[in-house]
Design an enzyme around this catalytic site. Structure first.
Site, mmCIF file in Angstrom:
data_model
loop_
_atom_site.group_PDB
_atom_site.id
_atom_site.type_symbol
_atom_site.label_atom_id
_atom_site.label_comp_id
_atom_site.label_asym_id
_atom_site.label_seq_id
_atom_site.Cartn_x
_atom_site.Cartn_y
_atom_site.Cartn_z
ATOM 1 N N HIS A 196 -21.927 79.746 56.297
ATOM 2 C CA HIS A 196 -21.219 80.553 56.868
ATOM 3 C C HIS A 196 -20.215 79.852 57.818
ATOM 4 O O HIS A 196 -19.055 80.132 57.900
ATOM 5 C CB HIS A 196 -22.205 81.579 57.689
ATOM 6 C CG HIS A 196 -22.756 82.791 56.909
ATOM 7 N ND1 HIS A 196 -22.113 83.529 56.034
ATOM 8 C CD2 HIS A 196 -23.754 83.038 56.805
ATOM 9 C CE1 HIS A 196 -22.649 84.052 55.385
ATOM 10 N NE2 HIS A 196 -24.020 84.118 55.655
ATOM 11 N N ARG A 298 -13.712 91.752 48.984
ATOM 12 C CA ARG A 298 -15.233 91.823 49.665
ATOM 13 C C ARG A 298 -15.666 93.241 50.061
ATOM 14 O O ARG A 298 -14.582 93.403 51.014
ATOM 15 C CB ARG A 298 -15.555 90.729 50.384
ATOM 16 C CG ARG A 298 -15.359 89.316 49.740
ATOM 17 C CD ARG A 298 -15.982 88.383 50.983
ATOM 18 N NE ARG A 298 -16.069 86.997 50.482
ATOM 19 C CZ ARG A 298 -14.811 86.292 50.820
ATOM 20 N NH1 ARG A 298 -14.089 86.746 51.547
ATOM 21 N NH2 ARG A 298 -14.907 84.988 50.627
ATOM 22 N N ARG A 334 -13.933 93.361 44.229
ATOM 23 C CA ARG A 334 -15.354 92.890 43.826
ATOM 24 C C ARG A 334 -16.254 94.099 44.263
ATOM 25 O O ARG A 334 -16.293 94.759 45.572
ATOM 26 C CB ARG A 334 -15.954 91.781 44.474
ATOM 27 C CG ARG A 334 -16.988 91.254 44.040
ATOM 28 C CD ARG A 334 -17.804 89.884 44.854
ATOM 29 N NE ARG A 334 -17.832 90.152 46.084
ATOM 30 C CZ ARG A 334 -18.228 89.034 46.912
ATOM 31 N NH1 ARG A 334 -18.106 87.882 46.190
ATOM 32 N NH2 ARG A 334 -18.314 89.181 48.180
ATOM 33 N N GLU A 422 -20.593 83.053 38.490
ATOM 34 C CA GLU A 422 -21.616 82.701 39.508
ATOM 35 C C GLU A 422 -22.927 82.000 39.031
ATOM 36 O O GLU A 422 -23.286 81.214 39.855
ATOM 37 C CB GLU A 422 -21.757 83.601 40.763
ATOM 38 C CG GLU A 422 -20.588 84.358 41.140
ATOM 39 C CD GLU A 422 -20.922 85.569 42.097
ATOM 40 O OE1 GLU A 422 -20.708 85.398 43.292
ATOM 41 O OE2 GLU A 422 -21.373 86.363 41.236
ATOM 42 N N ASN A 445 -18.855 79.130 45.075
ATOM 43 C CA ASN A 445 -20.183 79.114 46.276
ATOM 44 C C ASN A 445 -21.269 79.116 45.455
ATOM 45 O O ASN A 445 -22.200 78.328 45.689
ATOM 46 C CB ASN A 445 -19.988 80.098 47.472
ATOM 47 C CG ASN A 445 -18.549 79.926 47.899
ATOM 48 O OD1 ASN A 445 -17.675 79.199 47.656
ATOM 49 N ND2 ASN A 445 -18.409 80.569 49.204
ATOM 50 N N ASP A 446 -21.654 80.342 44.877
ATOM 51 C CA ASP A 446 -22.885 80.565 44.201
ATOM 52 C C ASP A 446 -23.155 79.962 43.014
ATOM 53 O O ASP A 446 -24.387 79.230 42.757
ATOM 54 C CB ASP A 446 -23.163 81.866 44.023
ATOM 55 C CG ASP A 446 -23.623 82.626 45.164
ATOM 56 O OD1 ASP A 446 -24.528 82.209 46.040
ATOM 57 O OD2 ASP A 446 -23.089 83.835 45.344
ATOM 58 N N ARG A 456 -27.627 76.023 49.877
ATOM 59 C CA ARG A 456 -26.430 75.370 50.326
ATOM 60 C C ARG A 456 -26.468 75.374 51.921
ATOM 61 O O ARG A 456 -25.667 74.937 52.425
ATOM 62 C CB ARG A 456 -25.124 76.554 50.089
ATOM 63 C CG ARG A 456 -25.254 77.803 50.653
ATOM 64 C CD ARG A 456 -24.263 78.863 50.063
ATOM 65 N NE ARG A 456 -24.322 79.966 50.975
ATOM 66 C CZ ARG A 456 -23.531 81.027 50.412
ATOM 67 N NH1 ARG A 456 -22.935 81.135 49.447
ATOM 68 N NH2 ARG A 456 -23.493 82.088 51.217
ATOM 69 N N CYS A 493 -11.894 82.321 42.659
ATOM 70 C CA CYS A 493 -12.008 83.093 44.305
ATOM 71 C C CYS A 493 -12.780 82.462 44.822
ATOM 72 O O CYS A 493 -13.201 83.009 46.248
ATOM 73 C CB CYS A 493 -12.215 84.530 43.872
ATOM 74 S SG CYS A 493 -13.936 84.930 43.585
#
Length: 564
Positions: A196, A298, A334, A422, A445-446, A456, A493
């Site tokens: 984050h 999002r 999304r 992902e 990210n995922d 992560r 993205c």
């Protein structure tokens, strides 16, 4: 920078994982310490326990309200984490644990800490995304304890002049509240490139390095030169060399700011440069950038911190605000990405041993299809009469069957269906999935976390979750190849698209669109405009065969000579 920062004898060079590119030079500051709570064996007299419980509830309610107020003033990832923290301050499980302790005579402050310790132990054992919530929970607890003690909440100091913030890690609430005009650089000893803290720093355009070994030894007030591209933090740098590094970065930033779009390479190869947004305010602000549209909207914000599901009409207004901001432009929405570290209070989430690998994203629809159906209804209502028609994609798609089912629901409402990639299984079967949907978007990210089997948020594993990992890039290449085979678009993205050098590598892998935080749009577009498609392909080929992320960066940037 293509080379390590040069320093004078006696300077200390610390190395971490690059998170947000850029160079900053300033004195260091550190967060205000948390309030220490001494655990007393003395119990609160029984007649006073009701007032102790009342004080605890009042403090938790006050903290939640402050976090909600800050969320209302923020946008994007910052708004999401502040909203999630506000929900945590009023979480029934945490409150209930503290209430039992207070009822047994434990003072409110000690009860808050003890309840937090209980949940932190559980979250840590679960690992993955749940382990990430420990920092959030302890931050909320510290704020409640400070409120009970009648002292200011802990957090980030407001420096008199621009400074570089050094910390173990930042609670999301603190990261979300950073002022980029005063905190011009950020280095943490913990965290990873997709934590984050890193995501919010990227949104704010603050150069950032995470998982920096030896950072705890640097005291507040020390002179620091931070390079978010190389991952180096230099303490007491040579003034002349530091000024030169800063001047080179500023000249590059000036060139980037002059880019006005649209996205193309130097030889005219078209690449869509899009923006990630989370609400109408963020979309309106992003309109001031050269972004051609929205590559990731999002939608979680209107669901988090809600006791009941938002109505179709409420959702419609939220979606309409983003569509209005980008009227006439491409908007990719999304659907709800909840579960795991973002549970919904109104959804029947199961108790799971490993929520990060459990019921989240599209999997929620398998248990309660009504949540997804009503969200799609709201999107369809907001999209009435709009051209182009909004694209809608589902998170955590793992199989072709899931993609087929989702696509049918989307098409029934006159929208364009897509899927997020992902999960490694989805990347490996991208062609099968793409036969059912009209586009794919890679969430790096995922994908990095699941590909490398690495939390992560773990500083020890930060290099594994680096989006430059050759294994992750290989899965992106496989996904892009599926798009070429079927003649359908594939974009990225995830946070990887915000790194100008990595953006060029992604284009070289065959990606046709890049969606990043608003603060990164100009740098990404300018970087693409300065290299040819052949350069991108050569850089991608070099990164794919590199031994590790650091080697991939060096190999790619040696080809992309402009790269920072």
């Amino acid at each position: 920078m293509t080379r390590s920062l040069q320093v004078k004898a006696g300077s200390m060079v610390l190395r971490g994982t690059p998170a947000v590119s850029g160079v900053a030079l300033a004195a260091a500051v550190r967060p205000i310490p948390r309030l220490s709570v001494e655990v007393s064996k003395d119990l609160v007299p029984e007649p006073d326990r009701a007032s102790e419980l009342s004080a605890f509830h009042a403090a938790a309610t006050t903290v939640a309200a402050r976090l909600r107020e800050r969320a209302a003033r923020a946008s994007g990832a910052a708004a999401e984490v502040l909203t999630a923290d506000a929900a945590m301050a009023t979480d029934r499980g945490w409150l209930g644990a503290a209430e039992k302790l207070i009822a047994a005579g434990t003072p409110a402050r000690a009860a808050a800490v003890a309840a937090t310790d209980q949940f932190a132990e559980v979250f840590t054992k679960l690992g993955g995304l749940m382990a990430e919530r420990v920092t959030d929970l302890r931050d909320v607890c510290d704020r409640v304890v400070a409120e009970l003690a009648g002292v200011p909440e802990p957090g980030i100091p407001v420096p008199a002049r621009p400074a570089i913030l050094l910390a173990d890690d930042l609670a999301p609430a603190d990261a979300a509240g950073l002022d980029p005009t005063l905190i011009i650089g950020l280095a943490t000893s913990l965290g990873g490139p997709t934590s984050h803290t890193a995501i919010i720093a990227r949104q704010l355009g603050i150069p950032c390095v995470v998982a920096v070994a030896g950072l705890d030894e640097v005291e507040a007030g020390a002179g620091v030169l931070l390079d978010g591209s190389s991952g180096e933090v230099v303490v007491d740098p040579d003034p002349r060399l530091a000024a030169q590094a800063l001047e080179e970065f500023r000249a590059r930033a000036t060139r980037d700011a002059a880019w006005t779009g649209p996205g193309t390479t130097a030889d005219g190869h078209r690449v869509e440069v899009l923006v990630n947004v989370q609400d109408g305010a963020g979309a309106r602000a992003a309109r001031r950038t050269p972004a051609e549209g929205v590559g990731l909207f999002r939608t979680e914000l209107c669901f988090l911190d809600r006791e009941t599901e938002p109505s179709v009409s409420e959702q419609e207004q939220i979606y309409r605000a983003v569509l209005d901001a980008y009227s006439g432009a491409k908007v990719v929405i999304r659907t709800l990405d909840a579960g795991s570290d973002k549970p919904l209070r109104f959804a029947d989430h199961p108790d799971e041993a490993n929520p990060a690998l459990g019921v989240r994203g599209i999997r929620i629809a398998a248990r309660d299809s009504g949540i997804l159906d009503r969200q799609l209804d709201a999107i369809a209502r907001a999209a009435v009469g709009r051209r182009p028609v909004p694209w809608v994609m589902a998170p955590m798609i793992s199989t072709a069957a899931e993609a087929e089912s989702f696509a049918a629901k989307v098409r029934q409402r006159g929208l364009v269906p897509g899927a997020m990639i992902e999960v490694p299984a989805a990347a490996l079967t991208a062609e099968s999935i793409l036969r059912h949907v009209d586009f794919l978007s890679v969430g790096t990210n995922d994908l990095a976390q699941y590909t490398m089997a690495a939390d992560r948020m773990s500083p020890a594993l930060a290099a594994l979750t680096d989006p430059w990992q050759p294994a992750v890039l290989s899965l992106v290449a496989h996904t892009a190849a599926a798009g070429r085979t079927l003649g359908k678009p594939v974009g990225v993205c995830g946070e990887a698209a915000a790194d100008p050098a990595l953006a060029c590598v992604l284009v070289g892998l065959g990606v046709g669109s890049l969606s990043a935080a608003a603060s990164a749009i100009a740098a990404v577009g300018a970087g693409l405009s300065a290299v040819t498609r052949e350069n991108c392909e050569r850089a991608a080929a070099a990164a794919l065969v590199a031994a590790d992320p650091a080697a991939a960066r060096v190999a790619a940037r040696s080809i992309l000579e402009w790269a920072p």
